[in-house]
Design a protein around this motif. Sequence first.
Motif, PDB file in Angstrom:
ATOM      1  N   UNK A   1       0.810  -1.222   0.000  1.00 21.25           N
ATOM      2  CA  UNK A   1       0.000   0.000   0.000  1.00 21.25           C
ATOM      3  C   UNK A   1       0.845   1.275   0.000  1.00 21.25           C
ATOM      4  N   UNK A   2       2.013   1.229   0.589  1.00 17.79           N
ATOM      5  CA  UNK A   2       2.896   2.396   0.579  1.00 17.79           C
ATOM      6  C   UNK A   2       3.398   2.690  -0.833  1.00 17.79           C
ATOM      7  N   UNK A   3       3.674   1.645  -1.603  1.00 20.17           N
ATOM      8  CA  UNK A   3       4.122   1.834  -2.985  1.00 20.17           C
ATOM      9  C   UNK A   3       2.984   2.381  -3.842  1.00 20.17           C
ATOM     10  N   UNK A   4       1.782   1.848  -3.683  1.00 21.74           N
ATOM     11  CA  UNK A   4       0.627   2.340  -4.432  1.00 21.74           C
ATOM     12  C   UNK A   4       0.409   3.820  -4.123  1.00 21.74           C
ATOM     13  N   UNK A   5       0.479   4.186  -2.856  1.00 21.83           N
ATOM     14  CA  UNK A   5       0.296   5.588  -2.463  1.00 21.83           C
ATOM     15  C   UNK A   5       1.391   6.474  -3.053  1.00 21.83           C
ATOM     16  N   UNK A   6       2.624   6.006  -3.051  1.00 19.56           N
ATOM     17  CA  UNK A   6       3.734   6.784  -3.610  1.00 19.56           C
ATOM     18  C   UNK A   6       3.538   7.023  -5.105  1.00 19.56           C
ATOM     19  N   UNK A   7       3.102   6.008  -5.830  1.00 17.94           N
ATOM     20  CA  UNK A   7       2.857   6.155  -7.273  1.00 17.94           C
ATOM     21  C   UNK A   7       1.768   7.191  -7.515  1.00 17.94           C
ATOM     22  N   UNK A   8       0.690   7.115  -6.760  1.00 20.82           N
ATOM     23  CA  UNK A   8      -0.402   8.083  -6.918  1.00 20.82           C
ATOM     24  C   UNK A   8       0.073   9.504  -6.621  1.00 20.82           C
ATOM     25  N   UNK A   9       0.854   9.664  -5.573  1.00 18.47           N
ATOM     26  CA  UNK A   9       1.375  10.985  -5.214  1.00 18.47           C
ATOM     27  C   UNK A   9       2.277  11.532  -6.309  1.00 18.47           C
ATOM     28  N   UNK A  10       3.158  10.700  -6.834  1.00 17.60           N
ATOM     29  CA  UNK A  10       4.067  11.144  -7.892  1.00 17.60           C
ATOM     30  C   UNK A  10       3.317  11.534  -9.164  1.00 17.60           C
ATOM     31  N   UNK A  11       2.250  10.823  -9.466  1.00 15.65           N
ATOM     32  CA  UNK A  11       1.481  11.120 -10.674  1.00 15.65           C
ATOM     33  C   UNK A  11       0.608  12.361 -10.526  1.00 15.65           C
ATOM     34  N   UNK A  12       0.162  12.645  -9.310  1.00 19.30           N
ATOM     35  CA  UNK A  12      -0.762  13.751  -9.102  1.00 19.30           C
ATOM     36  C   UNK A  12      -0.067  15.068  -8.738  1.00 19.30           C
ATOM     37  N   UNK A  13       1.113  14.988  -8.183  1.00 19.09           N
ATOM     38  CA  UNK A  13       1.801  16.181  -7.703  1.00 19.09           C
ATOM     39  C   UNK A  13       3.081  16.411  -8.495  1.00 19.09           C
ATOM     40  N   UNK A  14       3.125  17.430  -9.340  1.00 16.36           N
ATOM     41  CA  UNK A  14       4.328  17.665 -10.143  1.00 16.36           C
ATOM     42  C   UNK A  14       5.544  18.091  -9.316  1.00 16.36           C
ATOM     43  N   UNK A  15       5.334  18.478  -8.061  1.00 13.23           N
ATOM     44  CA  UNK A  15       6.444  18.889  -7.195  1.00 13.23           C
ATOM     45  C   UNK A  15       6.879  17.791  -6.233  1.00 13.23           C
ATOM     46  N   UNK A  16       6.311  16.616  -6.372  1.00 11.28           N
ATOM     47  CA  UNK A  16       6.646  15.523  -5.454  1.00 11.28           C
ATOM     48  C   UNK A  16       8.095  15.094  -5.644  1.00 11.28           C
ATOM     49  N   UNK A  17       8.745  14.812  -4.547  1.00 13.53           N
ATOM     50  CA  UNK A  17      10.137  14.362  -4.577  1.00 13.53           C
ATOM     51  C   UNK A  17      10.182  12.848  -4.781  1.00 13.53           C
ATOM     52  N   UNK A  18      11.301  12.337  -5.276  1.00 14.31           N
ATOM     53  CA  UNK A  18      11.438  10.886  -5.429  1.00 14.31           C
ATOM     54  C   UNK A  18      11.210  10.158  -4.101  1.00 14.31           C
TER      55      UNK A  18
END
Length: 146
Positions: A63-80
């Motif tokens: 679930x942490x990986x799924x959440x990270x993918x969603x965050x990266x796709x939705x937020x252009x300022x998200x860090x790696x």
Amino acid sequence: MWLPTLMRPALVVVDLLLISNFYSMDFQFNNLYGNVFCRCSMGHEAFARWLNTELPLAPDLAPRIVQAIQTLQQNPNAKPVHFAGREFHLTLDQQDAYVQPHGAYALDEQFTEQDLHLYEDESHACCGLDDFQHFFQSYLDFLNAR
């Protein structure tokens, strides 16, 4: 070599299928004795090794990986985002997913670059974030279906 007329279109279709799948990551999941085993296409074997090694040891990781993918796709300022497992390190950024073993660069100097080429091919991999999302979601779907 002469081929019957009916066989010629099939050969063209096969060629087109091979070309269209050239850049995608191919993978397969199997249920072996109650455990999921993954295999990936050449160049992406490290993703299979990561999945086979790390996820059974850390069920809370999915679930942490799924959440990270969603965050990266939705937020252009998200860090790696980095996930350090027991043997492998997974890094996700807005474009790509990378997996590599811990200590990959701390190998004994007695090995030459040629000696390590096969090792690196099987222990390091990179793909687009969308490809990784498809791979990981397919894994989760396989888990739920078994």
